[in-house]
Structures are given as structure tokens and as C-alpha cells.
Design a protein around this motif. Sequence first.
Motif, short mmCIF file in Angstrom:
data_model
loop_
_atom_site.label_atom_id
_atom_site.label_comp_id
_atom_site.label_asym_id
_atom_site.label_seq_id
_atom_site.Cartn_x
_atom_site.Cartn_y
_atom_site.Cartn_z
N VAL A 73 39.24 36.83 37.72
CA VAL A 73 40.46 37.59 37.95
C VAL A 73 41.62 36.67 38.31
O VAL A 73 42.72 36.78 37.76
CB VAL A 73 40.23 38.63 39.06
CG1 VAL A 73 41.53 39.31 39.45
CG2 VAL A 73 39.20 39.66 38.62
N TYR A 77 45.19 35.96 36.21
CA TYR A 77 46.53 36.14 36.78
C TYR A 77 47.31 34.82 36.75
O TYR A 77 48.50 34.79 36.44
CB TYR A 77 46.43 36.64 38.23
CG TYR A 77 46.01 38.09 38.37
CD1 TYR A 77 46.28 39.02 37.36
CD2 TYR A 77 45.38 38.53 39.53
CE1 TYR A 77 45.90 40.34 37.51
CE2 TYR A 77 45.01 39.86 39.68
CZ TYR A 77 45.26 40.76 38.66
OH TYR A 77 44.90 42.07 38.82
N HIS A 78 46.64 33.72 37.10
CA HIS A 78 47.30 32.43 37.13
C HIS A 78 47.75 32.00 35.74
O HIS A 78 48.89 31.55 35.53
CB HIS A 78 46.37 31.37 37.73
CG HIS A 78 46.92 29.99 37.70
ND1 HIS A 78 46.63 29.10 36.67
CD2 HIS A 78 47.76 29.32 38.54
CE1 HIS A 78 47.26 27.96 36.89
NE2 HIS A 78 47.95 28.07 38.02
N MET A 81 50.77 33.82 34.45
CA MET A 81 51.96 33.78 35.30
C MET A 81 52.93 32.71 34.82
O MET A 81 52.54 31.58 34.54
CB MET A 81 51.55 33.49 36.75
CG MET A 81 52.72 33.46 37.74
SD MET A 81 52.21 33.27 39.47
CE MET A 81 51.64 31.56 39.49
N TRP A 89 55.21 37.96 35.71
CA TRP A 89 54.34 38.54 34.68
C TRP A 89 55.18 39.49 33.83
O TRP A 89 56.03 40.25 34.36
CB TRP A 89 53.17 39.30 35.31
CG TRP A 89 52.20 38.41 35.99
CD1 TRP A 89 51.16 37.75 35.41
CD2 TRP A 89 52.15 38.07 37.38
NE1 TRP A 89 50.47 37.01 36.35
CE2 TRP A 89 51.05 37.19 37.57
CE3 TRP A 89 52.93 38.42 38.48
CZ2 TRP A 89 50.73 36.66 38.82
CZ3 TRP A 89 52.62 37.89 39.73
CH2 TRP A 89 51.53 37.03 39.89
N SER A 103 52.45 45.05 43.33
CA SER A 103 51.50 44.45 42.39
C SER A 103 51.77 42.97 42.19
O SER A 103 50.85 42.18 41.98
CB SER A 103 51.56 45.19 41.05
OG SER A 103 51.12 46.52 41.19
N ARG A 107 48.81 40.25 42.95
CA ARG A 107 48.29 39.26 42.00
C ARG A 107 48.42 37.85 42.56
O ARG A 107 47.50 37.02 42.42
CB ARG A 107 49.04 39.37 40.67
CG ARG A 107 48.75 40.65 39.91
CD ARG A 107 49.47 40.68 38.57
NE ARG A 107 49.26 41.96 37.88
CZ ARG A 107 49.75 42.24 36.67
NH1 ARG A 107 50.50 41.33 36.04
NH2 ARG A 107 49.52 43.42 36.12
N ALA A 110 45.68 37.14 44.95
CA ALA A 110 44.41 36.79 44.32
C ALA A 110 44.37 35.30 43.97
O ALA A 110 43.35 34.62 44.18
CB ALA A 110 44.20 37.63 43.07
N GLU A 392 38.96 43.43 40.48
CA GLU A 392 40.20 44.10 40.11
C GLU A 392 40.19 45.58 40.45
O GLU A 392 41.23 46.19 40.62
CB GLU A 392 40.46 43.94 38.61
CG GLU A 392 41.27 42.73 38.25
CD GLU A 392 41.69 42.76 36.80
OE1 GLU A 392 42.89 42.65 36.53
OE2 GLU A 392 40.81 42.87 35.94
N ALA A 395 42.17 46.36 43.42
CA ALA A 395 43.61 46.09 43.44
C ALA A 395 44.38 47.39 43.27
O ALA A 395 43.97 48.25 42.51
CB ALA A 395 43.97 45.11 42.33
N PRO A 396 45.52 47.57 43.92
CA PRO A 396 46.12 46.62 44.86
C PRO A 396 45.77 46.95 46.30
O PRO A 396 46.63 46.93 47.17
CB PRO A 396 47.60 46.78 44.59
CG PRO A 396 47.74 48.25 44.30
CD PRO A 396 46.45 48.67 43.62
#
Length: 780
Positions: A73, A77-78, A81, A89, A103, A107, A110, A392, A395-396
Motif C-alpha cells: 500500500v 501511494y509513494h 505521488m 495525487w 485522504s 496516504r 501510510a 487499505e 483507510a482513512p
Amino acid sequence: MPGFGNFDRRTALRGGAAAAASVALTSALAGTSSAQPVASGSPSIVTGYRELQTGINRPSAERTAALANLDRVAKAYHDSMTVGDGPLWKDLPLGPGSDFTTSMYARLRAIAVNWGTPGGALAGDPAVLARIKGALELLYTSDQYSEKTAEIGNWYTYEIGVPLYLLHILATVADELTQDELASYLKPVLKFSGNPNLRTNNPSVVETGANRADKSTISIVSGAMLGDAVRIKRGVGAFTDVEGGGAASVIAKLHRAAGDGFHTDGSFLQHDSVPYPGHYGIILLTAVASAIHVTKGTEFELPADVRDAAYALVSDTFAPFVYAGALMESVRGRFLSRQGESAHDIGHQLTGAVVLLARSASGKRKEELGGLAAKWITEDTFAPYLEIPDPERFAPGPDLVGIPGIEFAQELLATKVRATPTVATHRVFGQQDRMVHITEGWSASLGVASTRIARYESINSMNLHGWYVGDGSLYLFLPKAKGHFTDAYWPTVDPQLLPGTTTKSGPTPKLESVPLTGKDHCGGVRWDARHGAHGLDFVSQDGTLTAKKSWFFTPSGVVCLGAGITDSSGELIRTTIENRNLGENGTGVLLADGHLVGGSESLRRKRWLHLERVGGYVLLDDAEVTALREDRTGTWRDIDKGANTKGTTVPYTRRYQKLVIEHGAKPSNATYAYAVLPTASVLQTIASAWSWRVRSNTATVQAVRLWDATLLANFFAAGSVDEVSVSGPASVALGRTGNGWQLAVADPTQRQEVVRVTVRRKTFEVPVKDTFGATQTVRI
């Protein structure tokens, strides 16, 4: 406490004797050491808060598996980004009042937590750290969240939601930030959560319940990061509302019906009229547990009486509503519609909070907390606590990662703590209009409403099919169906035919925020740990349909009576006996008086039904019952369109078994009478006829007599049944105990001062003023 004698930012971040622990942790983050956190000494507030994000590096196969899933996850996200002038994002646009701000920080959290977790895919990577810092700077300088930002939209986002995520991030990377950077990023926290006692966007609102607890924690941690002892002390004091003289203390118990916070009978409410041990109460408990953890051993340690009160809340308020590690639907409010917070998910959060509390407790209280946590972890075979296959899905929410929870739990279980056994319990929580019935094999609870407690809560575009959850829903929790309500139940169930409810076939009513009813009568009497009666003076939201409804709870099942069912709308009126989620492509033989029932069938003059792996149903009058097995498809987005909570548009299909009593159109004083026998075999279902006798089923009194001659009765007005007469509305139980005959009385209206009960020509005046529906007993 070492490290807080001369208080400054450096001390707050490391804490004197805890400096060695911080160094060891830094090495571990870099992947060059397998050092364990120092158990002795006095870890600082920020170090303690970091532990709640990245854990204590306790190795296990379960931790490895959970970390691998977090890696997936966080890397996604990384990798997606972009740190530049535009949004981080593409699907989360920047802008004032953005619905996506929470959100964004979730992210980034995380990524940061994975960077700070020993062994993580991103752990200690300087390039990742630089991107985290760049993202923090972008969100701040773009005024996505800064002291220049205006509160637009939901106040919670600015004052609690984003600050918590931001603190999670900052606690993880605090050692890598300059004092000026840290101070800048915390400026909006000081603006929006400057005073934990008050609502920033409306200072006339005094914070209560979970919101106050969250703000208290925010104040403590942000104060520690800034080296601000005054702010830390204010956060600690806010838990018990020192500045307000204790009026809004999160642990004080109210002696009244409704009102935010804990109550003397074990109830917990938020938004004044919504029973919430299954969400906001757990958020509050988590905040208190976190504060106890991070301040332990410091001069800011929460007072002993606050800690003791928090420990006691677990068994009194929360544990009764946990089944197999999951929270019961009747106390989950609007969050039952949230895809990322199933009954098991929020159950995991409760378990995590209790494990954390057990870490700081001692003696019998530690054994009690540890035993409950061990029980829930052991029993939750549907969604095992030590497995996190999809981070995930949280989240969130506040528990995205779960690795610290796994580590703390395994630390507890390694002590060989004895799991708390299941004990038969019948409890009435009159101050929140809830009850729970626990047996060694199954449990039950009711969703009901009154002039005090809302039918449902539907705010922030959540719980969009919640019209009837408070109209007499009978929730059953069974050992062979631990995932019944978690397994896509709410997006796929027919919301107009919830078990226990009497409803119309026409259009659903307009959704309101927290609608009350116009009827006071809602509550019941406890006879003993295995028996009780509950009654509801029911009126539909539009006022056209009325009924008197009763549930009589026994060790073998629940006898359900309805009378005075009258409607003027012209729609078809139905009472639902069962609407069971059989799962995807589910099976299970349905028998009616020994004959196999097909897909859809009208059953007349049947005496008993049995559904394989669920239990039996006994029809106690000549009802016309429709049996229907159908597949239903829905999405989580259908029931939750909230900006930061919305479900997916993925369609789910589940098979249901419906059993519905048909009352026809415009019924007048119609009735129903049936018994639900969870886990019963076919033979037990047939033999159950000897367990009770219906003694009355009218709009005035509904009563059953058990095999041992105990009488359970609900009176909706002055009346008589068998040898008992009452002066007004009451729930009554009469029977023998080891010390002779005993009378139990409760006032479901919570309006009367005295209930006069005549038994065998002898009258007893039972005081019920200010008892808020609690059972009063009299020896006769």
C-alpha cells in the motif's frame, strides 16, 4: 521524570533517560540494528506516540505478513505521488475546503509510517524522507492545511481529522525536521485545535465525548513536539474538563437518558441521542489509552483515578456488545454503512485499545483487560486480529497500519493470559434504549427508538439505507455465522425487511439526521442473567403505522409478539421474521413442518420452520408467511457517499433467506406471534413448544409464561394478565427464586414516579422515578 525537569523541545522528543531508546530506534529505522525498544526508563511523549505508529519491532510471522501488505500500500501511494507545484495525487485535487484533504494526509501517513517501521520497504530511505518532507511543505505552503486556511465544510476535518494524521506523520519523522519546520507544520494545529475544550469554529460549543478525547490527545502530543508544557497540561486536564469544573469530563458518568458521554448504567452516546459504544466510544477509549501510554512515567502522566475509570469502562460499556471480536450492529450508528469499518474492523480497534490499556494496568485490572482482549482475539476466526491482508480497507480510519496492534497483542498473549469465558448475561441499558442478551452459544440485541433515542443517524452522506434500523430490528449473532453482518450485508440486504421490524411496502421515508419518535415507551425488565422482556410502542416515521411490539428473551430463544398493528396508508404491511445473509451462492435447507421449502413459497398454517446452520422458528398463531430465497446485489457506494468514507462501486451479490408475515393492506389491530430459536436443531425446534405459553397478545398487555411458571409481561397501559395487574405502562417479571417469590419491575416510558403492581390481591408500590428504565426488584 528524567527529561522533563528542564523542559524543551529536545527533551520532549527524546526525554533524558530515553535518549538511548531514541538512538536505538534511529538505528533500527535505518535497517542496521534489530534493537528492541528500551523497556525501562521514561520514554518521552513523542517517542511513545511514535510507537503507536511504527510499533516496537517485535518479530513474528504475523508482523512480517502485515508489513508486506503495508509495503504494498505504501509503495503504491509513494510511487503515484508527485511532489511539485500541483496535487500530490491526480485523484485528490488541491483547493480550499477540499473534500480530499483528509485522504491526502492519510496516504502520506501510510508512506511515513512505512518509512519509520523497521523492515519496511521504504524504511530509512533518504529519498523517501525527502519526498515526505516535500509533501508536507507543499500541503502547508499551498494552504491546503495552514494557519491561513479557512474552515470550509466539515469542522471535524480541520480540528480533529487532519491534525491526527499530521501528528502521526510528524511523530514518525520528527527527528529529521528542524525546530522551525516542526513549528510551522503545527501552526494550523494550534489554530484549529488550540483549545481542546471548545469547538474552534463555534466557541460556544463545549467539546464532549470522543471529540474532546481526540482534541485532548492532539494537545498533549503537539505540545510535546513544541516543548510547550502548558499545552500538554491543558490536554491532560481536558480529559476531565478541569477548566469547566468537570462538566464535560469524558470519563464522568451521566445519570440521565440521552446526552453525550458515558452514563451510570454503562450506556455511551454521541450526538446526544445515538448509542455509540460501537464507534465514538471506542474512539474515545483509544484516545485515553493512547494518552495513558504516551504520558506514562512522565510528570504529565494521567491521574490514577482517570486511568482506573478508563480500565473499568471496558467491561461495563463495551464488552457486552462484542461477539466473536466484532461490535454489535445496534450500537454502531451510521458507521454500519462504512465499507472500511466493518463490525470486525471496529472490533479490532477496541481490542487494540484494550491491549494498550492492559499494558499500563496492574493486578486484577490487568488480568481483566488482558482476558477480554485474549477472548476477542481467540474467538474472531472470521477476521483474525493478527492478520491484516488489506491495510487499505481501514483507510482513512485511525488504524491504517495495525502493526503496533499485532506486536502489543502478541506481547500480551505471550504472558499466557487466560481468556475471559462467556457468561450468560441479560442487560438493559435504559439510558441509551439498548439491551443485550448473551448466552453461551449465541447473542442478541435490539435496534429501537423513542423520544430519547434516534431511530437512526444519517449524516455526512452515510447510512443512506438506514430508515428502519431503529424500528425494532432484532440482531442475532451466531457461532456459525460470525461474519454475517460484515460480509456485504448492509449494501445487499433488503433494508425494508430487517428482522423484527414491521414495515410498509411503499416508498421509504425521507432520510433525516437523527430522527426521534413520538413514543416514550421503549425498554424492558431483567429477570435474571438468562431472561428478560423488552417492549416498544412503535410508530412509523410518517405516523401512519402503529404497533405494540414485545420480545421475551430466554436461554433457548426469543419469543416475539406484536399487537394493535394498524395502518391507514394502504400499503402492504409486513413483519419480518428472518432475512438471513447466506453468503455468496449460499446454501442451507429450509424446512416447514418437515417439508422442503423451495425458492419462493407461501406458507399457511405451519407450526415450525428450520433453516440449516441458523436455527428454528416456531409460529405461534395462524400467520401467513412468505418464504423467499433471493440473490441481491448492491454496492457500498449505495449506502455511503461521504467525501472521506465513501464505499466502492464494486457490486456485491449475496443470497438471502426471507421469512415474512403478511398483514395485508390497512390492517386494524392485527397481531403476530412467533419464536426465534438460534442454533436449535430440528428436534429442538419441535420440542420447544414446551418452553413457554403465550398468555396475552393485545395492545394493552403482551405476556408469556415460561416452563418454570415465571411470567414475563409488557404492559402498554394499566391492565391485567393472570395474577398480575399494573397501574400503568410497565415491564414486569414474576417468579420464584431461591428465596421465594420475587417481582421485577421497570418503567419503559421513564416518565412515571411509581408503578403499582397487584399480585394475588396484594399491591406493591414500586418507585421508578429517576431510574431511567432500570429494573427494580421486590420480594413478595
